[in-house]
Design a protein around this motif. Structure first.
Motif, PDB file in Angstrom:
ATOM      1  N   LEU A 364       0.831  -1.199   0.000  1.00  8.94           N
ATOM      2  CA  LEU A 364       0.000   0.000   0.000  1.00  8.94           C
ATOM      3  C   LEU A 364       0.871   1.257   0.000  1.00  8.94           C
ATOM      4  O   LEU A 364       0.541   2.247  -0.662  1.00  8.94           O
ATOM      5  N   MET A 368       0.785   4.097  -2.735  1.00  9.62           N
ATOM      6  CA  MET A 368       0.506   5.485  -2.373  1.00  9.62           C
ATOM      7  C   MET A 368       1.554   6.419  -2.953  1.00  9.62           C
ATOM      8  O   MET A 368       1.270   7.587  -3.228  1.00  9.62           O
ATOM      9  N   ALA A 380      -2.827   5.362  -6.134  1.00  9.82           N
ATOM     10  CA  ALA A 380      -2.416   6.126  -4.960  1.00  9.82           C
ATOM     11  C   ALA A 380      -3.636   6.664  -4.223  1.00  9.82           C
ATOM     12  O   ALA A 380      -3.681   6.665  -2.987  1.00  9.82           O
ATOM     13  N   GLY A 381      -4.645   7.085  -4.990  1.00 16.63           N
ATOM     14  CA  GLY A 381      -5.869   7.592  -4.371  1.00 16.63           C
ATOM     15  C   GLY A 381      -6.553   6.509  -3.549  1.00 16.63           C
ATOM     16  O   GLY A 381      -6.954   6.739  -2.400  1.00 16.63           O
ATOM     17  N   ALA A 382      -6.660   5.303  -4.146  1.00 16.81           N
ATOM     18  CA  ALA A 382      -7.316   4.211  -3.429  1.00 16.81           C
ATOM     19  C   ALA A 382      -6.526   3.837  -2.184  1.00 16.81           C
ATOM     20  O   ALA A 382      -7.107   3.601  -1.105  1.00 16.81           O
ATOM     21  N   ALA A 383      -5.183   3.776  -2.313  1.00 19.81           N
ATOM     22  CA  ALA A 383      -4.354   3.419  -1.165  1.00 19.81           C
ATOM     23  C   ALA A 383      -4.461   4.487  -0.076  1.00 19.81           C
ATOM     24  O   ALA A 383      -4.511   4.166   1.119  1.00 19.81           O
ATOM     25  N   SER A 384      -4.518   5.763  -0.487  1.00 21.56           N
ATOM     26  CA  SER A 384      -4.653   6.838   0.499  1.00 21.56           C
ATOM     27  C   SER A 384      -5.977   6.729   1.234  1.00 21.56           C
ATOM     28  O   SER A 384      -6.049   6.914   2.454  1.00 21.56           O
ATOM     29  N   ARG A 385      -7.027   6.384   0.466  1.00 21.33           N
ATOM     30  CA  ARG A 385      -8.343   6.238   1.079  1.00 21.33           C
ATOM     31  C   ARG A 385      -8.294   5.129   2.135  1.00 21.33           C
ATOM     32  O   ARG A 385      -8.789   5.298   3.249  1.00 21.33           O
ATOM     33  N   ALA A 386      -7.663   3.996   1.775  1.00 27.67           N
ATOM     34  CA  ALA A 386      -7.556   2.885   2.728  1.00 27.67           C
ATOM     35  C   ALA A 386      -6.775   3.323   3.967  1.00 27.67           C
ATOM     36  O   ALA A 386      -7.145   2.979   5.106  1.00 27.67           O
ATOM     37  N   MET A 387      -5.696   4.077   3.727  1.00 23.90           N
ATOM     38  CA  MET A 387      -4.876   4.544   4.860  1.00 23.90           C
ATOM     39  C   MET A 387      -5.690   5.458   5.773  1.00 23.90           C
ATOM     40  O   MET A 387      -5.621   5.336   6.996  1.00 23.90           O
ATOM     41  N   LEU A 388      -6.468   6.355   5.155  1.00 23.95           N
ATOM     42  CA  LEU A 388      -7.267   7.293   5.952  1.00 23.95           C
ATOM     43  C   LEU A 388      -8.297   6.548   6.798  1.00 23.95           C
ATOM     44  O   LEU A 388      -8.518   6.867   7.964  1.00 23.95           O
ATOM     45  N   GLU A 389      -8.914   5.525   6.174  1.00 18.10           N
ATOM     46  CA  GLU A 389      -9.903   4.747   6.918  1.00 18.10           C
ATOM     47  C   GLU A 389      -9.260   4.045   8.106  1.00 18.10           C
ATOM     48  O   GLU A 389      -9.816   3.998   9.208  1.00 18.10           O
ATOM     49  N   GLU A 391      -6.540   4.971   9.627  1.00 14.51           N
ATOM     50  CA  GLU A 391      -6.184   5.996  10.614  1.00 14.51           C
ATOM     51  C   GLU A 391      -7.407   6.389  11.447  1.00 14.51           C
ATOM     52  O   GLU A 391      -7.292   6.638  12.650  1.00 14.51           O
TER      53      GLU A 391
ATOM     54  N   THR B 309      -7.771  -3.084  -1.989  1.00 17.33           N
ATOM     55  CA  THR B 309      -7.370  -1.736  -2.395  1.00 17.33           C
ATOM     56  C   THR B 309      -7.149  -1.668  -3.901  1.00 17.33           C
ATOM     57  O   THR B 309      -7.517  -0.688  -4.550  1.00 17.33           O
ATOM     58  N   ARG B 312     -10.419  -1.405  -5.522  1.00 17.89           N
ATOM     59  CA  ARG B 312     -10.954  -0.051  -5.430  1.00 17.89           C
ATOM     60  C   ARG B 312     -10.258   0.865  -6.440  1.00 17.89           C
ATOM     61  O   ARG B 312     -10.916   1.688  -7.088  1.00 17.89           O
ATOM     62  N   TYR B 316     -11.979   3.166  -9.358  1.00 15.89           N
ATOM     63  CA  TYR B 316     -11.679   4.595  -9.555  1.00 15.89           C
ATOM     64  C   TYR B 316     -11.293   4.846 -11.008  1.00 15.89           C
ATOM     65  O   TYR B 316     -11.739   5.796 -11.636  1.00 15.89           O
ATOM     66  N   SER B 325     -10.293  10.535  -6.101  1.00 18.54           N
ATOM     67  CA  SER B 325      -8.867  10.237  -5.927  1.00 18.54           C
ATOM     68  C   SER B 325      -8.155  11.454  -5.366  1.00 18.54           C
ATOM     69  O   SER B 325      -7.336  11.346  -4.436  1.00 18.54           O
ATOM     70  N   SER B 328      -8.850  11.950  -1.697  1.00 16.06           N
ATOM     71  CA  SER B 328      -8.109  11.025  -0.837  1.00 16.06           C
ATOM     72  C   SER B 328      -6.666  11.474  -0.689  1.00 16.06           C
ATOM     73  O   SER B 328      -6.108  11.492   0.410  1.00 16.06           O
ATOM     74  N   LEU B 329      -6.054  11.805  -1.844  1.00 21.28           N
ATOM     75  CA  LEU B 329      -4.640  12.170  -1.801  1.00 21.28           C
ATOM     76  C   LEU B 329      -4.435  13.474  -1.026  1.00 21.28           C
ATOM     77  O   LEU B 329      -3.458  13.622  -0.293  1.00 21.28           O
ATOM     78  N   ALA B 332      -4.764  12.672   2.656  1.00 18.10           N
ATOM     79  CA  ALA B 332      -3.587  11.969   3.157  1.00 18.10           C
ATOM     80  C   ALA B 332      -2.421  12.938   3.319  1.00 18.10           C
ATOM     81  O   ALA B 332      -1.694  12.897   4.323  1.00 18.10           O
TER      82      ALA B 332
END
Lengths: 429, 399
Positions: A364, A368, A380-389, A391, B309, B312, B316, B325, B328-329, B332
């Protein structure tokens, strides 16, 4: 029944008469002759029931370490037996050199070694033993397979034990063996003793001095005999692979290192692996704890079930009555919101201190950081979303008072131990 | 000391013999199957479907006429190569050549040199004229039953014949043509030439199994083919280049065995290869016998933790979800920068923007646009935004 390479060589010699006589009949006659000789040899070969075997295995071996199994082959017949024996093992036992040629007179026996280099944790079973006896002409013989059960327990690798010495040094620092014994967080009252020059005057216990008529000081020692309960989640999410191994393996590494450290610190450790029911359990004190835990966790496999968190809470309540450190080695992700993890932490935190350890996926992180093209940006967007969730869940758990450790597979064990040491130093156990 | 564990041995008696006893039904079934296959193999000779072959019993074959001839005491011998004909007495032998159009020039010359009688069946093509029949072939579109209408005794004896497939049109007067259709296309031609008779039955249906019993076909066939006690029957196939042989041809000897395709390899090579093939079969048996069965093992499932992931990310991508996207970025990046600068999430947007703009030395409006601006509308805008965001983040994280 089987034939040997000599039969093939003899059959190939049939080319010469066939070429000389220019006749296919000769070729056929030769082959039939070879076949008759081979059958005769089978008839003359020793029966396979004359061969007795006994398997011997080491009790257990740590993953990535090589060992060997022994195979005793004995001639229980009336004549000399010549042949080959195959000591079959499951593929992930990593057996090499499993064929052994033997020639035994009646009553003789010989022991062979098959080297094993297991590639997977758990119980590796031996397959059937196959015996081939060869007839006097070496052309053919008899073959039989029969069961000779054996088991090799492959313990977890415990690669994280290399982190143990540095953590023990830190433990000693907290312990006070290297520093002045002073009252403070993480230490408890030990005893009263006579004042000697050099003692901190602040440690003088005036009440005791008045009672005893001489100056006494209080001594302190670090907290001991705390309870540590390690709970490994072996349910659905622990089956997912992070890097080369499932999440559960990283949890096992963390559990082993923590158990080793905590038993050195004098705490009482018990561990359980559970999904909907308890899969493994280890409770011991002192130096046997790590060995017992490794043995208990060796055979735990992830099950494709949802974990039953309320059952775990009941289990912990029934095992410990005092305040304890409850270490949940599980997966923190968005599914924790409705799987019952939050409620379990709430329930456990009421009486105990909860530490939640979770394995992060290095993939991930790579996703990201991907910026090569638009597709990588979506990754990267999907991985960031997973990370945010994740967190968000971690933040929720921290708000509940639990300690949360999110770390890459190799870093989880030292990170959990560091947090344990920090809690111990802070006297929060 | 504890007594050693007992030895494991194969239980005696459950060997081949016991297994044979247990699997008696299977062995009987196997034997029956073998017997059945053997009967089928022996009972069914390889079928011959070559048109005009004397072994062919289908409508296009000529087995019936061969059997009638044999019934009249004529010895019919079919050869698969012209050289195997090896005619001993050309005076008392009829050479029957079906599909002579497929003969090579050399073969036709050997037929011309042959002193005995020759009968051509079916399409003869370029072989007609060298053999003295000055006629050309023509296709017959409408089959018709016609009378002999000629002097030839065989044709007269037959009376009528059904003319089909191919007919002959005379170019000269040397050959006698019989059974003409209205337009002068005949089915039968004969020429006496240097003491021998050359007959051409162009309409080959006259002698086939299907048509032999109609009109005067049988009579015509038996009379024209059964003139001598021996018949050598050859169906040209275009693959056989050998020449007709007879007593007096070539060196004057009757060759007993002629290699249709000459072999340049030393003698015995064929049988040596045969023996090698058998040895290879034995080697296959040797290697095929497994040294004990494979040992099975339950293996764990392999699911990558990042599967969800990745799924997902694909969604996207398919939906071109640039806004989502980017959100999210941005979130983050804001989280990381907030941690770096000690701004907690609860402090709110303005606190973060102020801290970031101070750390990166940028105007607040710029930071606000990057972190909380409108979502990008296409991939290009998304890429631009993310690269700017990365630049901002690297400025904040600069040591």
């Amino acid at each position: 029944m089987h034939i040997t390479g000599w039969t093939v060589a003899l059959a190939a010699l049939g080319v010469i008469p066939a070429a000389l006589t220019e006749s296919r009949t000769t070729a056929w006659a030769w082959i039939i002759g070879v076949g008759v000789l081979a059958l005769l040899d089978v008839w003359l070969a020793a029966p396979t029931s004359w061969v007795g075997v006994r398997r011997g295995t080491p009790g257990s071996v740590r993953l990535t370490q090589s060992t060997h199994a022994t195979l005793l082959v004995a001639n229980v017949g009336r004549r000399r037996v010549r042949g080959v024996v195959r000591d079959a093992w499951q593929p992930s036992a990593g057996a090499t050199g499993e064929r052994h040629a033997f020639a035994l007179r009646p009553g003789e026996s010989e022991t062979f070694r098959t080297s094993l280099l297991p590639t997977r944790r758990g119980d590796r079973l031996a397959g059937p033993v196959t015996v081939r006896t060869v007839g006097p002409l070496r052309l053919a013989g008899r073959q039989r397979s029969f069961e000779a059960p054996a088991r090799l327990r492959v313990l977890p690798e415990f690669a994280s034990r290399r982190h143990l010495p540095s953590r023990l040094v830190r433990l000693r620092e907290i312990d006070g063996r290297t520093a002045v014994r002073l009252k403070g967080a993480g230490s408890e009252f030990d005893s009263l003793r006579e004042y000697v020059v050099g003692d901190d005057v602040r440690a003088i216990d005036w009440r005791g001095t008045a009672r005893r008529g001489e100056v006494v000081v209080r001594t302190y020692r670090p907290e001991r005999d705390r309870r540590v309960v390690i709970a490994l989640d072996s349910a659905r999410l622990s089956a997912a692979r992070v890097g080369e191994a499932p999440r559960l393996d990283a949890s096992i590494e963390a559990a082993l290192l923590l158990a080793a450290l905590a038993s050195h610190a004098g705490d009482r450790v018990q561990a359980t692996a559970f999904d909907r029911t308890e899969q493994a359990r280890a409770a011991s004190s002192g130096s046997q704890m790590v060995a017992a835990l490794a043995d208990a966790l060796a055979t735990v496999e992830p099950s494709l079930l949802e974990p039953d968190w309320p059952a775990l809470v009941r289990l912990v309540e029934s095992r410990v009555s005092q305040r304890s450190l409850v270490v949940l080695l599980t997966t923190v992700d968005t599914s924790a919101m409705d799987s019952g993890l939050i409620e379990a932490v709430v329930a456990l935190q009421r009486k105990h201190q909860v530490l939640v350890g979770s394995v992060e996926d290095p993939e991930l992180g790579e996703m990201m950081a991907g910026r090569t093209d638009a597709d990588a940006i979506y990754d990267a967007g999907a991985a960031s979303r997973a990370m945010l969730e994740r967190e968000a869940v971690a933040t929720r758990l921290r708000q509940l008072g639990a300690e949360v450790v999110l770390a890459l597979p190799d870093d989880l064990a030292p990170a959990v131990c560091d947090r344990y040491l920090a809690l111990k130093a802070a006297g929060r156990l | 000391m504890t007594a050693p564990a007992p030895l494991h041995t194969a239980a005696p008696g459950t060997g081949l013999r016991a297994r044979a006893r247990r699997g008696r039904l299977g062995i009987v079934a196997l034997a029956l199957l073998c017997g059945l296959v053997a009967i089928l193999v022996i009972g069914s000779r390889p079928g011959d479907y070559v048109p005009l072959s004397t072994e062919n019993s289908t409508p296009s074959g000529a087995r019936a006429v061969a059997q009638i001839l044999r019934g009249h005491g004529v010895e019919v011998r079919q050869v698969d190569a012209l050289a195997r004909a090896a005619v001993r007495e050309p005076d008392a032998t009829t050479v029957v050549v079906a599909n002579a159009a497929l003969l090579t020039g050399g073969q036709v010359r050997s037929l011309v040199e042959y002193p005995g009688d020759v009968v051509l069946l079916g399409e003869s093509g370029a072989a007609l004229v060298p053999l003295g029949i000055d006629a050309t072939e023509e296709a017959i579109l409408v089959p018709r039953t016609v009378t002999a209408a000629c002097e030839d005794p065989d044709a007269v004896a037959a009376g009528t014949a059904r003319v089909d497939l191919i007919g002959l049109v005379a170019d000269g007067t040397a050959a006698t043509l019989c059974f003409p259709q209205g337009d002068g296309v005949s089915a039968f031609a004969r020429v006496e030439q240097g003491g021998r008779t050359v007959t051409a039955i162009a309409s080959s249906s006259l002698v086939t199994n299907a048509q032999l019993d109609s009109a005067g076909h049988a009579a015509l066939a038996v009379r024209s083919l059964g003139r001598h006690a021996d018949v050598v029957w050859y169906v040209a196939d275009g693959f056989d280049p050998s020449l007709l042989t007879w007593a007096g041809s070539g060196s004057g000897e009757v060759p007993t065995e002629v290699e249709a395709t000459p072999d340049f390899l030393p003698p015995g090579t064929g049988s040596a290869f045969y023996a090698i093939a058998l040895a290879v079969a034995v080697a296959a048996l040797w290697r095929a016998r497994r040294f004990g069965a494979l040992v099975s093992e339950p293996l764990p499932v392999v699911v990558r933790a990042s599967e969800a992931t990745r799924g997902r990310a694909r969604l996207y991508r398919r939906a071109r979800a640039t806004g989502r996207s980017a959100a999210s970025l941005r979130a983050a990046a804001a989280l990381r920068m907030g941690r770096r600068l000690g701004v907690s999430r609860t402090d709110g947007r303005d606190a973060l923007i102020r801290a970031v703009s101070r750390a990166a030395d940028r105007p607040e409006a710029d930071v606000d646009r990057l972190l909380y601006g409108p979502p990008p509308h296409d991939d290009a805008a998304l890429l631009t935004l993310i690269s700017e965001l990365d630049a901002l983040e690297s400025e904040v994280h600069r040591p």
